[in-house]
Motif scaffolding. Structure first.
Motif, short mmCIF file in Angstrom:
data_model
loop_
_atom_site.label_atom_id
_atom_site.label_comp_id
_atom_site.label_asym_id
_atom_site.label_seq_id
_atom_site.Cartn_x
_atom_site.Cartn_y
_atom_site.Cartn_z
N VAL A 25 0.85 -1.20 0.00
CA VAL A 25 0.00 0.00 0.00
C VAL A 25 0.88 1.25 0.00
O VAL A 25 0.67 2.20 -0.76
CB VAL A 25 -0.94 0.02 1.23
CG1 VAL A 25 -1.80 1.28 1.23
CG2 VAL A 25 -1.81 -1.22 1.27
N LEU A 26 1.94 1.20 0.85
CA LEU A 26 2.85 2.36 0.92
C LEU A 26 3.52 2.61 -0.42
O LEU A 26 3.66 3.75 -0.87
CB LEU A 26 3.88 2.13 2.02
CG LEU A 26 4.82 3.31 2.26
CD1 LEU A 26 4.06 4.56 2.66
CD2 LEU A 26 5.84 2.97 3.36
N ASP A 58 -1.59 9.24 2.32
CA ASP A 58 -0.33 9.19 3.08
C ASP A 58 -0.56 9.55 4.54
O ASP A 58 0.08 9.00 5.43
CB ASP A 58 0.78 10.04 2.43
CG ASP A 58 0.30 11.39 1.97
OD1 ASP A 58 -0.83 11.78 2.33
OD2 ASP A 58 1.06 12.07 1.26
N GLY A 59 -1.52 10.44 4.79
CA GLY A 59 -1.86 10.81 6.17
C GLY A 59 -2.44 9.61 6.93
O GLY A 59 -2.07 9.36 8.08
N LEU A 66 -1.63 4.89 10.69
CA LEU A 66 -1.57 3.43 10.90
C LEU A 66 -0.26 3.04 11.57
O LEU A 66 -0.24 2.27 12.53
CB LEU A 66 -1.67 2.71 9.54
CG LEU A 66 -3.05 2.65 8.90
CD1 LEU A 66 -2.97 1.98 7.53
CD2 LEU A 66 -4.03 1.90 9.78
N LEU A 67 0.84 3.63 11.08
CA LEU A 67 2.16 3.31 11.67
C LEU A 67 2.23 3.76 13.12
O LEU A 67 2.73 3.05 13.98
CB LEU A 67 3.28 3.97 10.86
CG LEU A 67 3.49 3.43 9.43
CD1 LEU A 67 4.68 4.14 8.77
CD2 LEU A 67 3.74 1.92 9.43
N LEU A 68 1.69 4.95 13.37
CA LEU A 68 1.72 5.47 14.74
C LEU A 68 0.88 4.62 15.69
O LEU A 68 1.12 4.56 16.89
CB LEU A 68 1.24 6.93 14.77
CG LEU A 68 2.23 7.94 14.21
CD1 LEU A 68 1.59 9.32 14.10
CD2 LEU A 68 3.47 8.04 15.11
N PRO A 104 -0.91 -7.40 7.21
CA PRO A 104 -1.85 -7.37 6.08
C PRO A 104 -2.78 -6.15 6.19
O PRO A 104 -3.05 -5.67 7.29
CB PRO A 104 -2.66 -8.66 6.26
CG PRO A 104 -2.55 -8.96 7.73
CD PRO A 104 -1.25 -8.43 8.20
N LEU A 105 -3.19 -5.69 5.04
CA LEU A 105 -4.14 -4.57 5.03
C LEU A 105 -5.51 -5.11 5.48
O LEU A 105 -5.99 -6.11 4.94
CB LEU A 105 -4.24 -4.01 3.60
CG LEU A 105 -5.29 -2.93 3.36
CD1 LEU A 105 -4.88 -1.63 4.05
CD2 LEU A 105 -5.46 -2.67 1.87
#
Ligand SMILES: Cc1ncc(COP(=O)(O)O)c(C=O)c1O
Length: 466
Positions: free
Chosen positions: A15-16, A42-43, A48-50, A58-59
């Motif tokens: 996805v990234l 991207d936001g 999601l990472l945070l 997996p998405l």
């Protein structure tokens, strides 16, 4: 676009990569049947990472957002409507639901004012010159030059520069001897400065209705309002539209009345081949920042009568004798303009033709962009009159007017309702004896739209539901 499409069975890393492949920073997520199921910006990915997700995860369905979509062939107005400050990208899908393109629209947050002065290096050059000359008060070469050139421009002999357009009207009335016991006829649709100047003379204003189509003072109503106490009439060339000056002058001459044209909103407009401002005994202009020609604040009285010119000069300068310093024959005012203001005025006057044509161009663009809307009544053109564009002025249905202004404000666009009828304001209502139906109609349906170069017409169209 193709590289930014990602299956919903992929890892977050894919996805990234898809987001990274698309300059708009977005990935379009599709299911096994290749139907668009959502988007990840991207936001969103940062969040999601945070939240502790890893690139190898997996998405999940909860990771992407349901989104507003558009179908192939939807028109631009419909597409803009689907966007807002947060939703700036609308995926476009084909009839099977597959994403084939996207529409991106940035809602500018810049405030669009209803008017903006047109200032160039020419204004700065003259202003700097006046500043460096140290003649920054109300004497200096630019004052003389501006008075002479502006008077010439409006087909008059003399110009008396003032500190604003309101005191210009007051100065004109005082110079004409208007005072207690006198009546002065004013239109119901005007800015309050017109009537205030009459009241500050101690005279009695008499409010009359305007013409339905022209929006300017009705000569018929004006004549009907004349009494033995009437001393003057102030026709106002409202929103750049010239009053019927031939008829007004005929009536004024018949009844031996003074005419003070209020040209605050109509620099350069013409009637019967002559500039407005050249018909009355004295005419007044405003050079406020939102006017066609500006000096920041400022005004001017013009006349072709040498005695009135002399009187106004004395009254403007404390009533001081022009030949005997500090000797006062009259109770005057300090209504002077500064050399700095006049310097800007001289530069503006050199550019007036291009300023006027640029304003016409802006109005023309509005007319083209909103042509499909038969709800709009545009300002009319009359054979003997050559109006100018001050603010782009239109009429809409009364029930929609405030809503349109509200929607424009929501988009950071400044639009103004027309002036309230003077006769409907408690402080002035006593000066009107008849209902002013036309002024009331215009006041409740009129909108002034921004007359600036880079107005975002798609936003305007949206506010009008186009
Ligand atoms: C019709 C009319 N008269 C007079 C004035 C007063 O001018 P000023 O703001 O320069 O005092 C204005 C200004 O808005 C105006 O629109």
């Amino acid at each position: 676009m193709t590289n930014s499409i990602c299956g919903n069975n992929q890892q977050l890393r894919n996805v990234l990569e898809a987001i990274n492949a698309e300059p708009a920073g977005i990935s379009f997520i599709i299911d096994a049947e290749k139907k668009l199921v959502g988007v990840v910006t991207d936001g969103d990915f940062r969040r999601l990472l945070l939240s502790g997700k890893k690139l190898e995860d997996p998405l999940l369905e909860t990771d992407y957002n349901n989104c507003v979509v558009a179908s192939q062939g939807e028109d631009i107005h419909a597409l803009i409507k689907k966007t807002n400050k947060k939703v700036r990208i609308i995926p476009i899908i084909d009839d099977k639901g597959y994403p084939i393109d996207y529409f991106r629209y940035e809602h500018k947050t810049r405030f669009t004012p209803v008017a903006e002065p047109s200032l160039t290096s020419k204004e700065l050059e003259y202003l700097t010159d006046a500043f460096l000359s140290t003649w920054i008060s109300s004497r200096g070469k630019y004052i003389d030059r501006f008075e002479i050139e502006f008077a010439q421009y409006v087909d008059c002999k003399f110009g008396v520069a003032t500190s604003n357009g309101t005191v210009a009207i007051h100065l004109a009335l005082v110079a004409l001897g208007v005072g207690k016991g006198d009546e002065v006829i004013v239109p119901d649709l005007t800015f309050a400065a017109t009537i205030n100047a009459v009241l500050h003379c101690g005279a009695t204003p008499v409010i009359v209705d305007v013409e339905k189509e022209r929006w300017t003072i009705s000569p018929h109503e004006m004549e009907a309002a004349i009494t033995e106490n009437t001393k003057a009439i102030i026709p106002v060339h409202i929103y750049g539209q010239p009053c019927e000056m031939d008829e007004i002058m005929r009536i004024a001459n018949k009844h031996k009345l003074f005419v003070v044209e209020d040209c605050a909103e109509a620099h350069g407009a013409m009637y019967s081949g002559k500039k407005v401002g050249s018909f009355g005994h004295i005419s007044t202009y405003s050079f406020f920042g939102n006017k066609i020609l500006t000096t920041g604040e400022g005004g001017m009285c013009v006349t072709t009568d040498v005695d009135l010119d002399g009187k106004m000069r004395v009254l403007r300068d404390h009533g001081m004798s022009p030949t005997k310093k500090y000797w006062h024959d009259e109770i005057g005012f300090n209504y002077r303009m500064t050399n700095l203001q006049a310097a800007i005025g001289c530069a503006q006057l050199e550019r007036i033709d291009s300023i006027l044509s640029s304003r016409f161009r802006i109005e023309e663009t509005y007319r083209k962009c909103l042509a499909e809307l038969n709800e709009i009544t545009w300002q009319l053109d009359f054979q003997e009159a050559k109006r100018v564009v001050w603010l782009v002025s239109i009429l809409v249905k009364k029930k929609n007017r405030n809503e349109i202004i509200r929607k424009l404000k929501e988009q950071n666009i400044d639009a103004r309702p027309f002036f309230y009828p003077l006769s409907k304001m408690p402080i002035y209502e006593q000066y009107s004896t008849k209902e002013c139906k036309n002024a009331q109609m215009l006041s409740s349906t009129g909108i002034n739209l921004p007359t600036v170069e880079d107005v975002d017409l798609s936003k305007i169209a949206t506010a009008f539901n186009l």
